[in-house]
Enzyme design. Structure first.
Site, PDB file in Angstrom:
ATOM      1  N   HIS A 262     -18.193  73.231  41.695  1.00 32.42           N
ATOM      2  CA  HIS A 262     -17.926  72.797  40.215  1.00 32.42           C
ATOM      3  C   HIS A 262     -18.588  71.326  40.007  1.00 32.42           C
ATOM      4  CE1 HIS A 262     -15.640  71.766  36.443  1.00 32.42           C
ATOM      5  NE2 HIS A 262     -15.220  72.965  36.720  1.00 32.42           N
ATOM      6  N   ASP A 314     -12.169  80.336  38.839  1.00 32.85           N
ATOM      7  CA  ASP A 314     -12.573  81.722  38.678  1.00 32.85           C
ATOM      8  C   ASP A 314     -12.495  82.591  40.088  1.00 32.85           C
ATOM      9  OD1 ASP A 314     -13.287  81.874  36.276  1.00 32.85           O
ATOM     10  OD2 ASP A 314     -15.131  81.238  36.670  1.00 32.85           O
TER      11      ASP A 314
HETATM   12  C1  ACO Z   1     -14.403  78.235  35.302  1.00 32.74           C
HETATM   13  C2  ACO Z   1     -15.672  77.972  35.625  1.00 32.74           C
HETATM   14  O1  ACO Z   1     -16.560  78.197  34.824  1.00 32.74           O
HETATM   15  S1  ACO Z   1     -16.114  77.170  37.260  1.00 32.74           S
HETATM   16  C3  ACO Z   1     -17.592  77.540  37.636  1.00 32.74           C
HETATM   17  C4  ACO Z   1     -18.038  79.046  37.915  1.00 32.74           C
HETATM   18  N1  ACO Z   1     -19.103  79.081  38.757  1.00 32.74           N
HETATM   19  C5  ACO Z   1     -19.445  79.367  39.739  1.00 32.74           C
HETATM   20  O2  ACO Z   1     -18.371  79.795  40.562  1.00 32.74           O
HETATM   21  C6  ACO Z   1     -20.671  79.798  40.129  1.00 32.74           C
HETATM   22  C7  ACO Z   1     -21.196  79.288  41.586  1.00 32.74           C
HETATM   23  N2  ACO Z   1     -21.299  77.643  41.611  1.00 32.74           N
HETATM   24  C8  ACO Z   1     -22.317  76.950  41.438  1.00 32.74           C
HETATM   25  O3  ACO Z   1     -23.207  77.566  40.997  1.00 32.74           O
HETATM   26  C9  ACO Z   1     -22.129  75.444  41.166  1.00 32.74           C
HETATM   27  O4  ACO Z   1     -21.312  75.121  41.842  1.00 32.74           O
HETATM   28  C10 ACO Z   1     -22.044  75.035  39.635  1.00 32.74           C
HETATM   29  C11 ACO Z   1     -22.995  75.694  38.733  1.00 32.74           C
HETATM   30  C12 ACO Z   1     -20.654  75.479  39.249  1.00 32.74           C
HETATM   31  C13 ACO Z   1     -22.005  73.569  39.603  1.00 32.74           C
HETATM   32  O5  ACO Z   1     -23.422  73.412  39.929  1.00 32.74           O
HETATM   33  P1  ACO Z   1     -24.065  71.903  39.625  1.00 32.74           P
HETATM   34  O6  ACO Z   1     -23.173  70.764  39.174  1.00 32.74           O
HETATM   35  O7  ACO Z   1     -25.243  71.993  38.878  1.00 32.74           O
HETATM   36  O8  ACO Z   1     -24.496  71.870  41.094  1.00 32.74           O
HETATM   37  P2  ACO Z   1     -25.731  72.237  41.934  1.00 32.74           P
HETATM   38  O9  ACO Z   1     -25.751  73.818  41.547  1.00 32.74           O
HETATM   39  O10 ACO Z   1     -26.999  71.461  42.031  1.00 32.74           O
HETATM   40  O11 ACO Z   1     -25.030  72.253  43.612  1.00 32.74           O
HETATM   41  C14 ACO Z   1     -25.216  70.915  44.530  1.00 32.74           C
HETATM   42  C15 ACO Z   1     -25.340  71.486  45.700  1.00 32.74           C
HETATM   43  O12 ACO Z   1     -24.302  72.206  46.199  1.00 32.74           O
HETATM   44  C16 ACO Z   1     -24.657  73.619  46.641  1.00 32.74           C
HETATM   45  N3  ACO Z   1     -23.776  74.591  45.739  1.00 32.74           N
HETATM   46  C17 ACO Z   1     -22.872  74.322  44.702  1.00 32.74           C
HETATM   47  N4  ACO Z   1     -22.120  75.394  44.753  1.00 32.74           N
HETATM   48  C18 ACO Z   1     -22.532  76.447  45.420  1.00 32.74           C
HETATM   49  C19 ACO Z   1     -21.932  77.546  45.687  1.00 32.74           C
HETATM   50  N5  ACO Z   1     -20.982  78.139  44.757  1.00 32.74           N
HETATM   51  N6  ACO Z   1     -22.487  78.290  46.987  1.00 32.74           N
HETATM   52  C20 ACO Z   1     -23.550  77.630  47.554  1.00 32.74           C
HETATM   53  N7  ACO Z   1     -23.648  76.422  47.271  1.00 32.74           N
HETATM   54  C21 ACO Z   1     -23.579  75.883  46.087  1.00 32.74           C
HETATM   55  C22 ACO Z   1     -26.019  74.056  45.860  1.00 32.74           C
HETATM   56  O13 ACO Z   1     -26.781  74.765  46.499  1.00 32.74           O
HETATM   57  C23 ACO Z   1     -26.379  72.553  45.795  1.00 32.74           C
HETATM   58  O14 ACO Z   1     -27.011  72.267  47.388  1.00 32.74           O
HETATM   59  P3  ACO Z   1     -28.313  71.417  47.462  1.00 32.74           P
HETATM   60  O15 ACO Z   1     -28.264  69.943  46.972  1.00 32.74           O
HETATM   61  O16 ACO Z   1     -28.738  71.443  48.980  1.00 32.74           O
HETATM   62  O17 ACO Z   1     -29.332  72.064  46.842  1.00 32.74           O
HETATM   63  O1  OAA Z   2     -15.632  72.571  33.294  1.00 29.99           O
HETATM   64  C1  OAA Z   2     -16.650  73.378  33.524  1.00 29.99           C
HETATM   65  O2  OAA Z   2     -17.944  73.024  33.734  1.00 29.99           O
HETATM   66  C2  OAA Z   2     -16.377  74.732  33.845  1.00 29.99           C
HETATM   67  C3  OAA Z   2     -15.001  75.133  33.994  1.00 29.99           C
HETATM   68  O3  OAA Z   2     -14.251  74.858  34.868  1.00 29.99           O
HETATM   69  C4  OAA Z   2     -14.215  75.648  32.785  1.00 29.99           C
HETATM   70  O4  OAA Z   2     -14.878  75.673  31.607  1.00 29.99           O
HETATM   71  O5  OAA Z   2     -13.251  76.022  32.717  1.00 29.99           O
END
Ligand code: ACO
Ligand code: OAA
Length: 372
Positions: A262, A314
């Site tokens: 997150h 999620d």
């Molecule tokens: C209710 C919601 O909407 S909550 C969000 C729901 N989304 C997900 O579950 C999708 C999976 N999670 C992700 O893609 C990310 O954690 C996000 C998009 C939620 C946040 O992403 P950002 O803040 O942009 O961070 P970013 O994606 O750059 O991740 C940072 C590091 O952690 C790693 N990382 C973060 N999340 C994950 C993951 N779910 N699986 C594997 N690696 C991950 C990235 O690969 C990255 O590693 P690196 O620095 O070696 O390249």
């Molecule tokens: O805060 C965020 O970036 C995503 C999330 O967890 C939400 O919308 O509930």
């Protein structure tokens, strides 16, 4: 204008707005919703209380809660034209795209669209909250070739929502858990979808447009779409051991694991996920079947060990919805439907104190002309 400016990819850490609606206080471990902790509220208060808190600024007294429930139930029904539009869509349409279309069509029925004063916007918010469950459930029903189910005004907001989805009135436990999931999804400060809605509203565009854009944002797998992606991943395994192997293989392939990580709580568990994990345990006990719970726990431990990452909401909302008998295609539309209250409150706030969003870029392209 200064020539050397800061650039934050993904606007990571950037303060984009002032708001009195919500704030993720990671130090105190609170999701502050207009002064209250959402996690505490999710244990004691229902979804309509959060609606009152976000749109009226206070938790409701009993008579206010009843009046709100009455007002919403009187507006559950949607114009027939909206259902006719769903019948014209290709059956392959994603439920989030049907929802986006439905909100867009509703805009045409608002004869006061240009009125952006807070009260007009608040009434729009109530209308959307009343109608979205009917749109979510019935757009899906139509796409699946099933009969349309009219809302039952006699049921509570959450019981009616579940009824229109599953076709049967929920038990008290199912209603309570579903309502709690709506509380947890209701508002979360400045995620991509809320930012999208505020950016659109900042041109003085209307609430339907702002929410239509927000649906597209929330559909993506990095945001709300993760809940359905989590469920498909769980269905690819049968046991905790198989699920661990599946996740380990994904990590080897450098795939992102849906439901983990997150932007704000990257190194902690999303506190909302814990509440849904408890709900999953409760549903598992009632069903006498804890297979999904054990798979999720095994996955949680593995990703924490291997990547230092924690579940977000999620991850645990997905198996909860599965155990409530909700079709996977509706997980993200339900998230959006719940978030409608937060989004409406943000649009009201944006319109009340507006400044057009219009950032600048760091240009990396060529220059073929040079002025001295
Ligand atoms: C209710 C919601 O909407 S909550 C969000 C729901 N989304 C997900 O579950 C999708 C999976 N999670 C992700 O893609 C990310 O954690 C996000 C998009 C939620 C946040 O992403 P950002 O803040 O942009 O961070 P970013 O994606 O750059 O991740 C940072 C590091 O952690 C790693 N990382 C973060 N999340 C994950 C993951 N779910 N699986 C594997 N690696 C991950 C990235 O690969 C990255 O590693 P690196 O620095 O070696 O390249
Ligand atoms: O805060 C965020 O970036 C995503 C999330 O967890 C939400 O919308 O509930």
């Amino acid at each position: 204008m200064a020539t050397e400016q800061s650039y934050y990819p993904g606007l990571d850490g950037v303060i984009a707005a002032e708001t009195d609606l919500s704030f993720l206080d990671t130090e105190q471990g609170e999701i502050v919703i207009h002064g209250y902790d959402l996690i505490e509220l999710s244990k004691t208060n229902g979804y309509l209380d959060i609606v009152h808190l976000l749109l009226k600024g206070t938790l409701p007294k009993d008579e206010e809660r009843q009046a709100l429930a009455q007002q919403l139930s009187e507006s559950y029904d949607i114009p027939e034209v909206v259902l006719d539009v769903f019948k014209l869509l290709p059956t392959s349409t994603h439920p989030m795209d049907a929802l986006r279309t439905g909100i867009s069509v509703l805009g045409g029925f608002d004869h006061d669209l240009g009125n952006r004063n807070p009260e007009a916007n608040r009434q729009r918010g109530y209308q959307l909250l009343a109608k979205l469950p009917t749109i979510v459930a019935n757009s899906y029903r139509i796409l699946e070739g099933k009969e349309v189910l009219r809302p039952k005004e006699t049921l509570s907001y959450s019981a009616n929502f579940l009824y229109m989805i599953t076709g049967k009135e929920p038990s008290a436990l199912e209603e309570r858990v579903f309502d709690q999931s709506l509380v947890l999804y209701s508002e979360h400060e400045m995620p991509n979808s809320t930012f999208t809605a505020r950016v659109i509203a900042s041109t003085l565009s209307d609430m339907y447009g702002a929410l239509t854009g927000a649906v597209a944002s929330l559909k993506g797998h990095l945001h709300g779409g993760a809940n359905e992606a989590v469920m498909y991943m769980l269905l690819d395994a049968n046991t905790p051991e198989e699920f661990e192997t599946l996740l380990a293989n994904k990590l080897k392939q450098k795939e992102k694991i849906m439901g983990f990580g997150h932007r704000v709580y990257m190194k902690k568990m999303d506190p909302r996920a814990l509440i849904m994990k408890e709900a999953l345990a409760e549903l598992s006990e009632a069903a006498g079947d804890d297979r999904l719970l054990r798979m999720c726990e095994a996955g949680e431990a593995l990703i924490q060990r291997e990547k230092g990452l924690y579940p977000n909401l999620d991850y645990y909302a997905a198996p909860v919805y599965w155990m409530l008998g909700i079709p996977i295609g509706l997980y993200t539309p339900i998230f959006f439907s719940s978030r409608t209250v937060g989004l409406s409150a943000h649009v009201i706030e944006q319109h009340e104190n507006n400044k057009l969003f219009r950032p600048r870029v760091r240009y990396t392209g060529p220059r073929h002309t040079q002025k001295s």
